[in-house]
Design a protein around this motif. Structure first.
Motif, short mmCIF file in Angstrom:
data_model
loop_
_atom_site.label_atom_id
_atom_site.label_comp_id
_atom_site.label_asym_id
_atom_site.label_seq_id
_atom_site.Cartn_x
_atom_site.Cartn_y
_atom_site.Cartn_z
N LYS A 1 42.22 -30.25 -1.69
CA LYS A 1 43.39 -29.58 -1.14
C LYS A 1 42.90 -28.37 -0.36
O LYS A 1 42.17 -27.53 -0.89
CB LYS A 1 44.35 -29.12 -2.24
CG LYS A 1 45.59 -28.44 -1.67
CD LYS A 1 46.60 -28.11 -2.74
CE LYS A 1 47.84 -27.52 -2.07
NZ LYS A 1 48.89 -27.26 -3.06
N TRP B 1 39.64 -35.95 -4.28
CA TRP B 1 40.67 -35.28 -3.50
C TRP B 1 40.36 -33.80 -3.31
O TRP B 1 39.90 -33.12 -4.22
CB TRP B 1 42.03 -35.42 -4.18
CG TRP B 1 42.53 -36.82 -4.17
CD1 TRP B 1 42.58 -37.66 -5.24
CD2 TRP B 1 43.01 -37.56 -3.05
NE1 TRP B 1 43.07 -38.90 -4.84
CE2 TRP B 1 43.34 -38.86 -3.50
CE3 TRP B 1 43.18 -37.27 -1.70
CZ2 TRP B 1 43.84 -39.84 -2.67
CZ3 TRP B 1 43.68 -38.25 -0.87
CH2 TRP B 1 44.01 -39.52 -1.34
N ASP C 1 37.43 -38.75 3.84
CA ASP C 1 38.23 -38.51 5.04
C ASP C 1 37.71 -37.30 5.81
O ASP C 1 37.69 -37.30 7.05
CB ASP C 1 39.70 -38.31 4.69
CG ASP C 1 40.37 -39.57 4.16
OD1 ASP C 1 39.88 -40.68 4.46
OD2 ASP C 1 41.37 -39.43 3.43
N LEU D 1 39.06 -25.46 10.46
CA LEU D 1 40.20 -26.36 10.25
C LEU D 1 40.77 -26.84 11.58
O LEU D 1 41.10 -28.02 11.74
CB LEU D 1 41.28 -25.69 9.41
CG LEU D 1 40.93 -25.43 7.95
CD1 LEU D 1 42.09 -24.73 7.25
CD2 LEU D 1 40.54 -26.70 7.23
N GLY E 1 47.05 -26.58 3.00
CA GLY E 1 47.97 -27.33 2.16
C GLY E 1 47.75 -28.84 2.22
O GLY E 1 48.25 -29.57 1.36
N GLN E 2 47.05 -29.28 3.21
CA GLN E 2 46.79 -30.72 3.35
C GLN E 2 45.89 -31.20 2.21
O GLN E 2 45.00 -30.48 1.76
CB GLN E 2 46.11 -30.97 4.71
CG GLN E 2 46.25 -32.35 5.23
CD GLN E 2 45.83 -32.43 6.71
OE1 GLN E 2 45.68 -31.43 7.40
NE2 GLN E 2 45.63 -33.64 7.16
N ILE E 3 46.12 -32.43 1.75
CA ILE E 3 45.32 -33.04 0.70
C ILE E 3 44.71 -34.31 1.27
O ILE E 3 45.42 -35.17 1.81
CB ILE E 3 46.17 -33.37 -0.55
CG1 ILE E 3 46.74 -32.08 -1.13
CG2 ILE E 3 45.34 -34.13 -1.58
CD1 ILE E 3 47.76 -32.29 -2.25
N LEU E 4 43.38 -34.41 1.18
CA LEU E 4 42.69 -35.60 1.66
C LEU E 4 41.39 -35.77 0.88
O LEU E 4 40.95 -34.85 0.20
CB LEU E 4 42.45 -35.54 3.16
CG LEU E 4 41.55 -34.45 3.75
CD1 LEU E 4 41.20 -34.82 5.17
CD2 LEU E 4 42.23 -33.11 3.77
N LEU F 1 42.89 -30.09 10.97
CA LEU F 1 43.46 -30.00 9.63
C LEU F 1 44.31 -28.74 9.48
O LEU F 1 44.23 -27.84 10.31
CB LEU F 1 42.33 -29.99 8.59
CG LEU F 1 41.48 -31.25 8.53
CD1 LEU F 1 40.27 -31.05 7.63
CD2 LEU F 1 42.32 -32.43 8.07
N ARG F 2 45.09 -28.68 8.39
CA ARG F 2 45.94 -27.51 8.14
C ARG F 2 45.93 -27.16 6.65
O ARG F 2 45.70 -28.02 5.80
CB ARG F 2 47.35 -27.75 8.65
CG ARG F 2 48.10 -28.82 7.92
CD ARG F 2 49.43 -29.18 8.56
NE ARG F 2 50.14 -30.16 7.77
CZ ARG F 2 49.81 -31.43 7.63
NH1 ARG F 2 48.76 -31.91 8.25
NH2 ARG F 2 50.52 -32.25 6.89
N LYS G 1 40.18 -27.33 -4.74
CA LYS G 1 40.76 -26.52 -3.68
C LYS G 1 39.61 -25.93 -2.89
O LYS G 1 38.73 -25.27 -3.46
CB LYS G 1 41.62 -25.41 -4.27
CG LYS G 1 42.86 -25.91 -4.97
CD LYS G 1 43.65 -24.74 -5.54
CE LYS G 1 44.85 -25.26 -6.31
NZ LYS G 1 45.57 -24.16 -6.95
#
Length: 138
Positions: free
Chosen positions: A44, A42, A92, A77, A85-88, A82-83, A3
């Protein structure tokens, strides 16, 4: 999965093994090297304190809850499209940095950051633009 808050996406680019305490540096180095070695990790995007803030030293005012830090998170962001809560993947995120961020953006997006004067974040953005990824921290 890690996170991370908005501004830490840029802090990771400029990270060179310096930090607020021994425990913070160890945590930051571990996360940084994981992303460097495995850019498919990943991420978040979170609002407020994240996995790096967990080890910020408790020495009075909690920096990670400062209104200016939240503003910096939001600006970064937004710059990346981006926002919360987004997961990438970290890969990316590097691609978005290449597309949307110029090294000179650090001067405005991070204007009140203590670490800006070292010039390492601009250097990190240039590295990403040249496909080098995150630098090894020894």
């Amino acid at each position: 999965m890690y996170k991370l808050r908005g501004h830490h996406l840029f802090c990771l680019l400029g990270y060179r093994g310096m930090g607020y305490s021994k425990e913070y540096v160890e945590n930051m180095t571990r996360l940084h090297q994981t992303l460097r070695k495995n850019p498919k990790t990943w991420i978040k995007l979170t609002l407020g304190p994240d996995n790096l803030c967990e080890k910020y030293p408790n020495s009075g005012k909690y920096h990670c809850q400062d209104v200016h830090i939240y503003e910096r998170d939001a600006a970064i962001l937004e710059k990346l499209g981006l926002r919360i809560g987004q997961i990438l993947s970290w890969k990316d995120i590097e691609s978005l940095i290449t597309l949307h961020v110029d090294p000179s953006d650090i001067q405005t997006l991070c204007k009140s950051c203590f670490w800006k004067s070292y010039g390492v974040c601009e250097e990190g953005i240039r590295d990403i633009h040249h496909g080098k990824g995150l630098r090894e921290v020894k």
